[in-house]
Design a protein around this motif. Structure first.
Motif, PDB file in Angstrom:
ATOM      1  N   ALA A 142       0.812  -1.218   0.000  1.00  0.00           N
ATOM      2  CA  ALA A 142       0.000   0.000   0.000  1.00  0.00           C
ATOM      3  C   ALA A 142       0.843   1.264   0.000  1.00  0.00           C
ATOM      4  CB  ALA A 142      -0.942   0.004   1.202  1.00  0.00           C
ATOM      5  N   ARG A 143       2.109   1.145   0.346  1.00  0.00           N
ATOM      6  CA  ARG A 143       2.991   2.323   0.317  1.00  0.00           C
ATOM      7  C   ARG A 143       3.347   2.730  -1.113  1.00  0.00           C
ATOM      8  NH1 ARG A 143       5.309  -0.710   4.697  1.00  0.00           N
ATOM      9  NH2 ARG A 143       4.779   0.288   6.693  1.00  0.00           N
ATOM     10  N   ILE A 144       3.124   1.838  -2.055  1.00  0.00           N
ATOM     11  CA  ILE A 144       3.432   2.130  -3.458  1.00  0.00           C
ATOM     12  C   ILE A 144       2.170   2.677  -4.123  1.00  0.00           C
ATOM     13  CG2 ILE A 144       4.106   1.163  -5.677  1.00  0.00           C
ATOM     14  CD1 ILE A 144       5.668  -0.974  -4.132  1.00  0.00           C
ATOM     15  N   GLY A 145       2.278   3.859  -4.702  1.00  0.00           N
ATOM     16  CA  GLY A 145       1.126   4.487  -5.329  1.00  0.00           C
ATOM     17  C   GLY A 145       0.084   4.920  -4.325  1.00  0.00           C
ATOM     18  N   PRO A 146       0.479   5.660  -3.279  1.00  0.00           N
ATOM     19  CA  PRO A 146      -0.504   6.087  -2.287  1.00  0.00           C
ATOM     20  C   PRO A 146      -1.527   7.039  -2.896  1.00  0.00           C
ATOM     21  CG  PRO A 146       1.557   7.256  -1.962  1.00  0.00           C
ATOM     22  CD  PRO A 146       1.821   6.196  -2.998  1.00  0.00           C
ATOM     23  N   GLY A 147      -2.749   6.971  -2.399  1.00  0.00           N
ATOM     24  CA  GLY A 147      -3.771   7.917  -2.818  1.00  0.00           C
ATOM     25  C   GLY A 147      -3.647   9.199  -2.023  1.00  0.00           C
ATOM     26  N   ILE A 148      -4.682  10.013  -2.049  1.00  0.00           N
ATOM     27  CA  ILE A 148      -4.661  11.278  -1.318  1.00  0.00           C
ATOM     28  C   ILE A 148      -5.489  11.207  -0.045  1.00  0.00           C
ATOM     29  CG2 ILE A 148      -4.246  12.639  -3.395  1.00  0.00           C
ATOM     30  CD1 ILE A 148      -7.241  13.310  -3.427  1.00  0.00           C
ATOM     31  N   ALA A 149      -6.176  10.074   0.166  1.00  0.00           N
ATOM     32  CA  ALA A 149      -7.062   9.966   1.328  1.00  0.00           C
ATOM     33  C   ALA A 149      -6.943   8.599   2.004  1.00  0.00           C
ATOM     34  CB  ALA A 149      -8.513  10.230   0.921  1.00  0.00           C
ATOM     35  N   TYR A 175      -7.027  -3.115  -0.615  1.00  0.00           N
ATOM     36  CA  TYR A 175      -7.291  -4.549  -0.515  1.00  0.00           C
ATOM     37  C   TYR A 175      -7.937  -5.158  -1.759  1.00  0.00           C
ATOM     38  CZ  TYR A 175      -6.751  -2.791   4.203  1.00  0.00           C
ATOM     39  OH  TYR A 175      -6.276  -2.140   5.311  1.00  0.00           O
ATOM     40  N   ASP A 176      -8.665  -4.360  -2.523  1.00  0.00           N
ATOM     41  CA  ASP A 176      -9.341  -4.839  -3.728  1.00  0.00           C
ATOM     42  C   ASP A 176      -8.311  -5.419  -4.683  1.00  0.00           C
ATOM     43  OD1 ASP A 176     -10.594  -5.135  -6.186  1.00  0.00           O
ATOM     44  OD2 ASP A 176     -11.266  -3.061  -6.333  1.00  0.00           O
ATOM     45  N   GLY A 177      -8.364  -6.727  -4.900  1.00  0.00           N
ATOM     46  CA  GLY A 177      -7.406  -7.399  -5.773  1.00  0.00           C
ATOM     47  C   GLY A 177      -6.131  -7.769  -5.062  1.00  0.00           C
ATOM     48  N   VAL A 178      -5.572  -6.818  -4.312  1.00  0.00           N
ATOM     49  CA  VAL A 178      -4.270  -7.029  -3.680  1.00  0.00           C
ATOM     50  C   VAL A 178      -4.330  -8.167  -2.666  1.00  0.00           C
ATOM     51  CG1 VAL A 178      -2.389  -5.912  -2.435  1.00  0.00           C
ATOM     52  CG2 VAL A 178      -3.806  -4.576  -4.004  1.00  0.00           C
ATOM     53  N   GLU A 238      -9.565 -17.674  -6.471  1.00  0.00           N
ATOM     54  CA  GLU A 238      -9.338 -16.243  -6.277  1.00  0.00           C
ATOM     55  C   GLU A 238      -9.971 -15.791  -4.966  1.00  0.00           C
ATOM     56  OE1 GLU A 238     -10.004 -11.938  -8.570  1.00  0.00           O
ATOM     57  OE2 GLU A 238     -10.077 -13.831  -9.694  1.00  0.00           O
ATOM     58  N   LEU A 239      -9.141 -15.216  -4.109  1.00  0.00           N
ATOM     59  CA  LEU A 239      -9.597 -14.601  -2.862  1.00  0.00           C
ATOM     60  C   LEU A 239      -9.831 -13.124  -3.110  1.00  0.00           C
ATOM     61  CD1 LEU A 239      -9.995 -14.395   0.269  1.00  0.00           C
ATOM     62  CD2 LEU A 239      -7.498 -14.163   0.433  1.00  0.00           C
ATOM     63  N   HIS A 240     -10.946 -12.592  -2.584  1.00  0.00           N
ATOM     64  CA  HIS A 240     -11.276 -11.188  -2.824  1.00  0.00           C
ATOM     65  C   HIS A 240     -12.135 -10.659  -1.693  1.00  0.00           C
ATOM     66  CE1 HIS A 240     -11.989  -7.585  -5.272  1.00  0.00           C
ATOM     67  NE2 HIS A 240     -11.125  -8.083  -6.149  1.00  0.00           N
ATOM     68  N   ILE A 241     -12.024  -9.354  -1.447  1.00  0.00           N
ATOM     69  CA  ILE A 241     -12.994  -8.736  -0.554  1.00  0.00           C
ATOM     70  C   ILE A 241     -14.347  -8.716  -1.254  1.00  0.00           C
ATOM     71  CG2 ILE A 241     -11.216  -7.352   0.567  1.00  0.00           C
ATOM     72  CD1 ILE A 241     -12.329  -4.905  -0.956  1.00  0.00           C
ATOM     73  N   GLU A 242     -15.420  -8.726  -0.468  1.00  0.00           N
ATOM     74  CA  GLU A 242     -16.750  -8.832  -1.074  1.00  0.00           C
ATOM     75  C   GLU A 242     -17.080  -7.652  -1.970  1.00  0.00           C
ATOM     76  OE1 GLU A 242     -21.481  -8.727   0.045  1.00  0.00           O
ATOM     77  OE2 GLU A 242     -20.023  -8.821   1.672  1.00  0.00           O
ATOM     78  N   GLN A 243     -16.681  -6.435  -1.578  1.00  0.00           N
ATOM     79  CA  GLN A 243     -17.048  -5.196  -2.267  1.00  0.00           C
ATOM     80  C   GLN A 243     -18.541  -4.903  -2.147  1.00  0.00           C
ATOM     81  OE1 GLN A 243     -14.818  -6.292  -6.100  1.00  0.00           O
ATOM     82  NE2 GLN A 243     -14.183  -4.189  -5.787  1.00  0.00           N
ATOM     83  N   GLY A 244     -19.174  -5.472  -1.164  1.00  0.00           N
ATOM     84  CA  GLY A 244     -20.575  -5.246  -0.878  1.00  0.00           C
ATOM     85  C   GLY A 244     -20.811  -5.451   0.607  1.00  0.00           C
ATOM     86  N   GLU A 289     -11.905  -0.710   3.696  1.00  0.00           N
ATOM     87  CA  GLU A 289     -11.217  -1.234   4.871  1.00  0.00           C
ATOM     88  C   GLU A 289     -11.669  -2.665   5.159  1.00  0.00           C
ATOM     89  OE1 GLU A 289      -8.429  -1.490   6.873  1.00  0.00           O
ATOM     90  OE2 GLU A 289      -8.682   0.685   6.710  1.00  0.00           O
ATOM     91  N   ILE A 290     -10.737  -3.480   5.641  1.00  0.00           N
ATOM     92  CA  ILE A 290     -11.034  -4.803   6.158  1.00  0.00           C
ATOM     93  C   ILE A 290     -10.266  -4.956   7.467  1.00  0.00           C
ATOM     94  CG2 ILE A 290     -11.367  -5.767   3.844  1.00  0.00           C
ATOM     95  CD1 ILE A 290      -8.653  -7.163   4.117  1.00  0.00           C
ATOM     96  N   SER A 291     -10.591  -5.976   8.226  1.00  0.00           N
ATOM     97  CA  SER A 291      -9.855  -6.214   9.466  1.00  0.00           C
ATOM     98  C   SER A 291      -8.791  -7.280   9.227  1.00  0.00           C
ATOM     99  CB  SER A 291     -10.805  -6.688  10.568  1.00  0.00           C
ATOM    100  OG  SER A 291     -11.213  -8.027  10.345  1.00  0.00           O
ATOM    101  N   PRO A 292      -7.728  -7.269  10.037  1.00  0.00           N
ATOM    102  CA  PRO A 292      -6.732  -8.336   9.933  1.00  0.00           C
ATOM    103  C   PRO A 292      -7.347  -9.723  10.136  1.00  0.00           C
ATOM    104  CG  PRO A 292      -5.832  -6.503  11.183  1.00  0.00           C
ATOM    105  CD  PRO A 292      -7.290  -6.196  10.963  1.00  0.00           C
ATOM    106  N   ASP A 293      -8.360  -9.817  10.984  1.00  0.00           N
ATOM    107  CA  ASP A 293      -9.022 -11.109  11.207  1.00  0.00           C
ATOM    108  C   ASP A 293      -9.728 -11.591   9.949  1.00  0.00           C
ATOM    109  OD1 ASP A 293      -8.160 -11.216  13.818  1.00  0.00           O
ATOM    110  OD2 ASP A 293     -10.063 -10.553  14.685  1.00  0.00           O
ATOM    111  N   TRP A 294     -10.414 -10.682   9.261  1.00  0.00           N
ATOM    112  CA  TRP A 294     -11.095 -11.064   8.020  1.00  0.00           C
ATOM    113  C   TRP A 294     -10.083 -11.507   6.968  1.00  0.00           C
ATOM    114  CZ3 TRP A 294     -14.659  -6.142   7.732  1.00  0.00           C
ATOM    115  CH2 TRP A 294     -15.706  -6.279   8.639  1.00  0.00           C
ATOM    116  N   ALA A 295      -8.995 -10.757   6.849  1.00  0.00           N
ATOM    117  CA  ALA A 295      -7.967 -11.114   5.867  1.00  0.00           C
ATOM    118  C   ALA A 295      -7.391 -12.487   6.164  1.00  0.00           C
ATOM    119  CB  ALA A 295      -6.853 -10.061   5.867  1.00  0.00           C
ATOM    120  N   ALA A 296      -7.119 -12.757   7.450  1.00  0.00           N
ATOM    121  CA  ALA A 296      -6.536 -14.042   7.832  1.00  0.00           C
ATOM    122  C   ALA A 296      -7.507 -15.186   7.598  1.00  0.00           C
ATOM    123  CB  ALA A 296      -6.107 -13.996   9.301  1.00  0.00           C
TER     124      ALA A 296
END
Length: 419
Positions: free
Chosen positions: A26-33, A100-103, A195-201, A394-401
């Motif tokens: 996430a440090r690569i290509g940071p956004g503005i927010a 997190y989307d895709g990453v 493929e693992l992904h965040i729900e986006q919903g 945003e996601i939580s570390p628990d959800w990612a794990a």
């Protein structure tokens, strides 16, 4: 040599290492927010690719890159004739995207391999981590472009000719950042694809579930409208003498909402991108370009929405004297994922004690095209408020794990552990 059909229930990934990897990327290509702007084939995309390559090679994997710029990182199996199990997603982001989307899908796959290395786990089938190029389609439409070429949906020439809003082509930008590979796109054969992904919903979070067992993916149409009016001064041009492409666009947007609402349940529609020209405060637009995005898991409903929108848009434009054209710049049919792999995901969640539910993906993913050439499925984890394609994602570390734990077990079930 013996094989073990299922991994032990106490087998889990290193959650701290996974989260650290997500934060490092996430440090690569940071956004503005607080999010990311790492659009495909930008310098930031190239930097993210190099970091991912470094991590994978440190884990003993070897790299292949195809002519679309998709990266394939391979961990060998014990059977040289066994087809690989592919696992991955994408590292490119929206212009104002999240971390997190895709990453998560790419770095979760890396964590699966790292965990296997830590525990000395060998598999019959090789495992290949994929970073698909241009999944988002934010810079070069359509979305899932590289996986679409891989699946034979698009030609390489078509993909190379895609232009961004500045007129730069995909092919030229791929050359510029130095990630045009020599592999023939689509030549690789897959045993399976995960493929693992965040729900986006918002569904998983609202239902209090750790894991989404993805059974289907909605189909979609992206319809790009070009409306042609007449540039004129907004203050001195009488209302009755205007050829107002902006007004036609507004009426079409309202109509798209009506069509989508009339198709409930199981249908969505809206507009997320538009461009006025000359885009001046006191000049009526000479042209307006915008993209209508419609989706449904029901093929007949999806195609019916498209036909209705195109017919009603033509009528709106005719009534206002506005010229119009429409081009389908993105499409895939609804997808049913491989039942056996879906069951592997469900069984893994149960084995690990994670709450789960069946879910239909509302967004398009590279898995949709992979499913055309191999058995495929997805694993989903919740995201806060269902928010995605937004820097506040945003996601939580628990959800990612949890999602990555399930991915690990499902992949090992398919790749076959060798003792």
């Amino acid at each position: 040599m013996s094989v073990q059909t299922a991994p032990a229930e106490n087998l889990k990934i290193n959650r701290e290492r996974l989260w650290d990897s997500l934060m490092d990327m996430a440090r690569i290509g940071p956004g503005i927010a607080g999010g990311n702007n790492r659009q495909t084939l930008t310098d930031e995309d190239g930097e993210g690719r190099r970091l991912f390559q470094t991590w994978c090679e440190a884990a003993g994997m070897t790299m292949g890159v195809d002519a679309m710029g998709t990266m394939f990182m391979r961990r060998e199996g014990t059977d040289p004739d066994a087809l690989p199990v592919y696992v991955g997603s994408h590292l490119d982001t929206q212009p104002t995207g999240g971390k997190y989307d895709g990453v998560l899908g790419v770095l979760g796959a890396l964590e699966v391999v790292r965990t296997m290395d830590d525990l000395g786990i060998k598999t019959k089938h090789p495992i290949v981590i994929v970073n698909w190029a241009n999944e988002e389609g934010a810079r070069f439409a359509p979305a899932m472009l590289a996986s679409g070429v891989f699946a034979g949906v698009h030609t390489l020439d078509y993909a190379y000719a895609r232009k961004d809003l500045d007129g730069k082509t995909y092919g030229a930008e791929l050359e510029r950042i130095g990630w045009k590979g020599d592999e023939t796109v689509g030549a690789r054969k897959m045993h399976a694809y995960y493929e693992l992904h965040i729900e986006q919903g918002p569904i998983l979070e609202a239902e209090g579930k750790d894991i989404g067992v993805v059974t289907h993916c909605q189909g979609l149409w992206w319809l790009e409208f070009t409306l042609t009016g007449r540039e004129a001064h907004t203050g001195s041009t009488p209302m009755a003498m205007r050829v107002n492409a902006g007004l036609a666009m507004a009426r079409i947007l309202e109509m798209v909402q009506e069509v989508a609402m009339a198709a409930q349940p199981g249908a969505v529609g809206g507009v997320g991108q538009m461009k006025f020209s000359p885009n001046s405060r006191n000049v009526l637009p000479g042209s307006v370009v915008f993209t209508v995005d419609i989706r449904s898991p029901d093929q007949a409903k999806l195609d019916g929405m498209r036909a209705q929108i195109e017919a009603r848009a033509a009528k709106i434009c005719d009534e206002l004297g506005v010229g119009h054209s429409v081009e389908a710049v993105g499409h895939f049919d609804p997808v049913t994922f491989e039942p056996e792999l879906v069951e592997h995901v469900r069984t893994a969640a149960e084995r690990l004690g994670y709450s789960h539910m069946n879910i239909i993906s509302g967004a398009g993913h590279d898995a949709c095209w992979a499913a055309k050439v191999a058995p495929a499925t997805m694993v989903m984890c919740p995201c806060v408020g269902g928010l995605s394609h937004n820097e506040a994602e945003e996601i939580s570390p628990d959800w990612a794990a949890a999602g990555t734990d399930v991915l690990l077990h499902a992949v090992l079930e398919t790749a076959v552990i060798v003792e």
